[in-house]
Design an enzyme around this catalytic site. Structure first.
Site, PDB file in Angstrom:
ATOM      1  N   LYS A 222      83.657  45.112  46.465  1.00  0.00           N
ATOM      2  CA  LYS A 222      82.854  44.369  46.530  1.00  0.00           C
ATOM      3  C   LYS A 222      81.111  45.283  47.064  1.00  0.00           C
ATOM      4  CE  LYS A 222      81.004  40.374  48.904  1.00  0.00           C
ATOM      5  NZ  LYS A 222      81.118  39.129  49.983  1.00  0.00           N
ATOM      6  N   THR A 225      81.269  50.219  49.116  1.00  0.00           N
ATOM      7  CA  THR A 225      80.232  51.003  50.398  1.00  0.00           C
ATOM      8  C   THR A 225      81.869  51.705  51.221  1.00  0.00           C
ATOM      9  OG1 THR A 225      79.633  49.182  51.827  1.00  0.00           O
ATOM     10  CG2 THR A 225      78.450  50.275  50.518  1.00  0.00           C
ATOM     11  N   GLU A 228      87.821  53.705  52.213  1.00  0.00           N
ATOM     12  CA  GLU A 228      88.423  54.374  51.961  1.00  0.00           C
ATOM     13  C   GLU A 228      88.366  53.720  49.859  1.00  0.00           C
ATOM     14  OE1 GLU A 228      89.170  51.660  54.149  1.00  0.00           O
ATOM     15  OE2 GLU A 228      89.942  52.090  55.445  1.00  0.00           O
ATOM     16  N   GLY A 283      85.661  38.726  49.905  1.00  0.00           N
ATOM     17  CA  GLY A 283      86.718  39.750  50.261  1.00  0.00           C
ATOM     18  C   GLY A 283      87.722  38.704  49.804  1.00  0.00           C
ATOM     19  N   ARG A 284      88.296  38.024  49.990  1.00  0.00           N
ATOM     20  CA  ARG A 284      89.498  37.368  50.347  1.00  0.00           C
ATOM     21  C   ARG A 284      90.043  35.783  49.087  1.00  0.00           C
ATOM     22  NH1 ARG A 284      87.011  36.940  55.192  1.00  0.00           N
ATOM     23  NH2 ARG A 284      86.815  35.324  56.065  1.00  0.00           N
ATOM     24  N   GLU A 369      92.306  36.207  58.337  1.00  0.00           N
ATOM     25  CA  GLU A 369      90.791  37.088  58.216  1.00  0.00           C
ATOM     26  C   GLU A 369      89.633  35.906  58.206  1.00  0.00           C
ATOM     27  OE1 GLU A 369      88.861  39.631  54.791  1.00  0.00           O
ATOM     28  OE2 GLU A 369      89.112  41.014  56.127  1.00  0.00           O
ATOM     29  N   HIS A 400     118.332  37.094  55.832  1.00  0.00           N
ATOM     30  CA  HIS A 400     119.209  38.269  56.819  1.00  0.00           C
ATOM     31  C   HIS A 400     118.444  39.242  57.765  1.00  0.00           C
ATOM     32  CE1 HIS A 400     122.418  36.805  54.363  1.00  0.00           C
ATOM     33  NE2 HIS A 400     121.744  36.517  53.094  1.00  0.00           N
ATOM     34  N   LYS A 524      85.580  50.784  62.247  1.00  0.00           N
ATOM     35  CA  LYS A 524      85.438  51.407  61.412  1.00  0.00           C
ATOM     36  C   LYS A 524      84.117  52.261  61.244  1.00  0.00           C
ATOM     37  CE  LYS A 524      85.213  47.565  57.491  1.00  0.00           C
ATOM     38  NZ  LYS A 524      84.560  46.623  56.607  1.00  0.00           N
TER      39      LYS A 524
HETATM   40  O1  LIG Z   1      85.613  44.941  48.436  1.00  0.00           O
HETATM   41  P1  LIG Z   1      85.186  46.218  49.624  1.00  0.00           P
HETATM   42  O2  LIG Z   1      83.747  45.522  49.650  1.00  0.00           O
HETATM   43  O3  LIG Z   1      85.379  47.270  49.201  1.00  0.00           O
HETATM   44  O4  LIG Z   1      85.752  45.695  51.234  1.00  0.00           O
HETATM   45  C1  LIG Z   1      87.292  45.436  51.000  1.00  0.00           C
HETATM   46  C2  LIG Z   1      87.849  43.935  52.116  1.00  0.00           C
HETATM   47  O5  LIG Z   1      86.730  45.621  52.943  1.00  0.00           O
HETATM   48  C3  LIG Z   1      87.607  44.587  54.662  1.00  0.00           C
HETATM   49  O6  LIG Z   1      87.009  45.956  55.633  1.00  0.00           O
HETATM   50  C4  LIG Z   1      87.223  43.521  54.601  1.00  0.00           C
HETATM   51  O7  LIG Z   1      85.379  43.124  54.414  1.00  0.00           O
HETATM   52  C5  LIG Z   1      87.708  42.378  54.122  1.00  0.00           C
HETATM   53  O8  LIG Z   1      87.021  41.422  53.763  1.00  0.00           O
HETATM   54  C6  LIG Z   1      87.679  43.583  52.246  1.00  0.00           C
HETATM   55  O9  LIG Z   1      88.233  42.499  51.256  1.00  0.00           O
END
Ligand SMILES: O=P(O)(O)OC[C@H]1O[C@@H](O)[C@@H](O)[C@@H](O)[C@@H]1O
Length: 560
Positions: A222, A225, A228, A283-284, A369, A400, A524
């Site tokens: 989204k 930035t 990962e 995001g979710r 979240e 199980h 972060k």
């Molecule tokens: O889609 P991007 O911006 O990479 O975020 C990926 C995820 O990051 C996390 O830190 C949260 O903010 C989530 O809600 C989000 O889904």
């Protein structure tokens, strides 16, 4: 809105819990009322043209094995009314900025608004605006059809048959869960990888099995930035350029799913190969947006559209049904009932369905979240417990492993069991499906009826000292969800949205903002500082002795 605990329905529920709730014995309630199943079961029927079978699929939500009476339900509905759940719901569907800490609308319902009702944010028609929902869907349709047919070719003219989605959190969990859940509908010649973890193993393993000539990368973020994702995406890009001797055409092999055009173009992806969405998609909740492109590629756009349509059907139900009949609202109110009046800390979701094996993981982000918050709308801490710990695994596997605790532990674990009446794989003349169903029914029954000491003794041959160990307390609540057909795209869409609006209802009652996620930020920021320190002399600065000690040890052992 006022904090939930100041509402009169809240105190009323407290007294009701004292006088009625904690004395409910479910097995007796069933004996005393032969109509209990009918009274507490709700049903939604999906339109026939989107259902997995030829008739419209019913989805039955059996709430009757919950610790409630008719009066409890009335009182919970009263709580929802006093907490303004319907007003908040209507504000969400009207595009109001109910995400008040980020000043944003919460409008993922627009993404699955397949009946194209007018939906506006700040006066802008989000459905039909240029680059709006319908335009992006059309872009996804054209692109997914081109890739699936082989019309879209890699730089050496080959069909792209490996899809690597690079994303994390909402940009990963939805696509992974849905493509797994709809595997039955997936393109058999396509291999999917979902790379999320910064652990280099994740991208390395995906690349090791991939051919750059036939691989398509979807960079899903989204914000574009997220550390990962940008790191994994850069590693993927370097691999691609290296393997192709610099001849590989990024434009043919990399697309972006994002809201951030400037970062996307900076990365080297042409804006024409970007599938956009808006900041009002959390995001979710983004699997319904361009983030769902891997789903459309894998199961085809028609199936993706059915997925949206099933979700839309549940949206409409949530918008229109009175609270007492409103399936997600009842689910959310039950969660409040257990969390705040019985002291339950968890919510177990166990799908009796192997295709749904990532569903609990997906719901973890959705629920925790969203409602893992302490601060209420006026900035003060909640005086009551909020989001439960959601967990789960598919059954029968979970039976199980951790079901021991669910049956005989000291904790109350309200549980949801999900089963589809029809299997996509009715192997051995449906023997497996019948056994699966028998477990689905037996677990809920066992959790409710339990086993008394007398019953244990009546089995005979049980030494007296073992009797207490073999007793099951019972009276443990479950909600049984039965899909009256197979789980296809529409059925899955509706199930997800049940949990979305359940989560919404909880948050609305708790007077928290279910749509921000500030809680993921601190870690972060600290990780960025420590990353630098790994490359510097010493064991960092300003840390406690544990963090500093571990950093030093990591550097020494790792040779950094
Ligand atoms: O889609 P991007 O911006 O990479 O975020 C990926 C995820 O990051 C996390 O830190 C949260 O903010 C989530 O809600 C989000 O889904």
């Amino acid at each position: 809105m006022a904090p939930a605990s100041s509402l009169s329905a809240w105190s009323d529920l407290h007294s009701h819990h004292e006088s009625v709730g904690k004395n409910i014995v479910l097995k007796d309630a069933f004996k005393n009322d032969p109509k209990r199943f009918d009274k507490f079961t709700r049903k939604i029927t999906l339109p026939a043209d989107i259902s997995s079978g030829s008739n419209g699929t019913d989805i039955i939500f059996d709430f009757s094995k919950n610790l409630i009476t008719e009066e409890t339900l009335d009182k919970l509905v009263k709580l929802a009314e006093e907490a303004g759940v319907e007003k908040k719901r209507d504000a969400m569907f009207a595009g109001e900025k109910i995400n008040f800490t980020e000043g944003r609308a919460v409008y993922h319902a627009a993404l699955r608004n397949v009946s194209n009702q007018a939906m506006k944010v700040d006066g802008v028609d989000v459905m039909n605006a240029k680059g709006g929902v319908n335009d992006v869907l059309e872009h996804m349709r054209v692109f997914s059809e081109q890739v699936r047919s082989g019309e879209w070719k890699g730089y050496t003219g080959k069909k792209l048959t490996t899809i690597i989605n690079v994303g994390i959190g909402g940009s990963d969990l939805g696509p992974v869960m849905v493509t797994e859940a709809l595997k039955h509908y997936g393109a058999k010649d396509m291999t999917l990888h979902f790379v999320s973890n910064i652990d280099g193993t994740h991208i390395a393993e995906a690349l090791a099995n991939s051919d750059p000539e036939t691989t398509l990368f979807l960079i899903a973020s989204k914000t574009f930035t997220t550390a990962e994702t940008t790191t994994n995406a850069n590693t993927a890009k370097s691999w691609f350029l290296e393997k192709t001797g610099g001849k590989g055409d990024i434009a043919k092999h990399f697309v972006a799913l994002s809201t951030n055009e400037s970062e996307v173009t900076k990365f080297g992806i042409d804006a024409a190969n970007m599938f956009g969405f808006e900041s009002w998609v959390g995001g979710r909740y983004s699997v319904w947006s361009a983030i769902g492109l891997s789903v459309a590629l894998y199961v085809g756009f028609d199936n993706f559209h059915k997925f949206l349509a099933g979700a839309h059907a549940m949206d409409q139900h949530f918008q229109q049904a009175p609270l007492r009949e409103n399936i997600p609202a009842i689910g959310g109110l039950l969660s409040v009932w257990y969390s705040n009046f019985y002291g339950a800390q968890t919510h177990l979701v166990a799908p009796f369905d192997q295709y749904l094996h990532r569903f609990p993981a997906y719901l973890q982000q959705l629920s925790m979240e969203s409602n893992g918050k302490t601060i209420t709308s006026d900035g003060s801490p909640a005086k009551y417990t909020t989001g439960p710990i959601l967990f789960g695994e598919p059954c029968t596997n979970a039976q199980h492993s951790f079901f021991q605790l669910v049956h005989q532990g000291t904790k109350l674990i309200p549980s949801d069991f999900i089963l589809a009446a029809k299997s996509h794989n009715p192997v051995s003349d449906n023997l497996h499906q019948k056994m699966l169903a028998s477990n689905y029914l037996a677990q809920a029954e066992a959790l409710m009826v339990g086993k008394t000491a007398e019953e244990v003794r009546a089995e005979g041959n049980v030494p007296e000292e073992l009797v207490p160990h073999k007793v099951f307390m019972g009276n443990r609540p479950t909600t049984s969800i039965l899909v009256g057909g197979a789980i296809g795209p529409a059925e899955l869409g509706a199930l997800i949205v049940y949990y979305e609006h359940l989560t919404f209802t909880e948050g609305a009652v708790w007077d928290i903002n279910s749509f921000d996620q500030w809680g993921v930020e601190l870690g972060k920021v600290l990780a960025k500082k420590i990353l630098k320190e790994i490359d510097e002399e010493g064991a960092g600065s300003g840390h406690d002795s544990s963090t500093g000690g571990l950093l030093g040890a990591f550097k020494a052992y790792g040779g950094f």
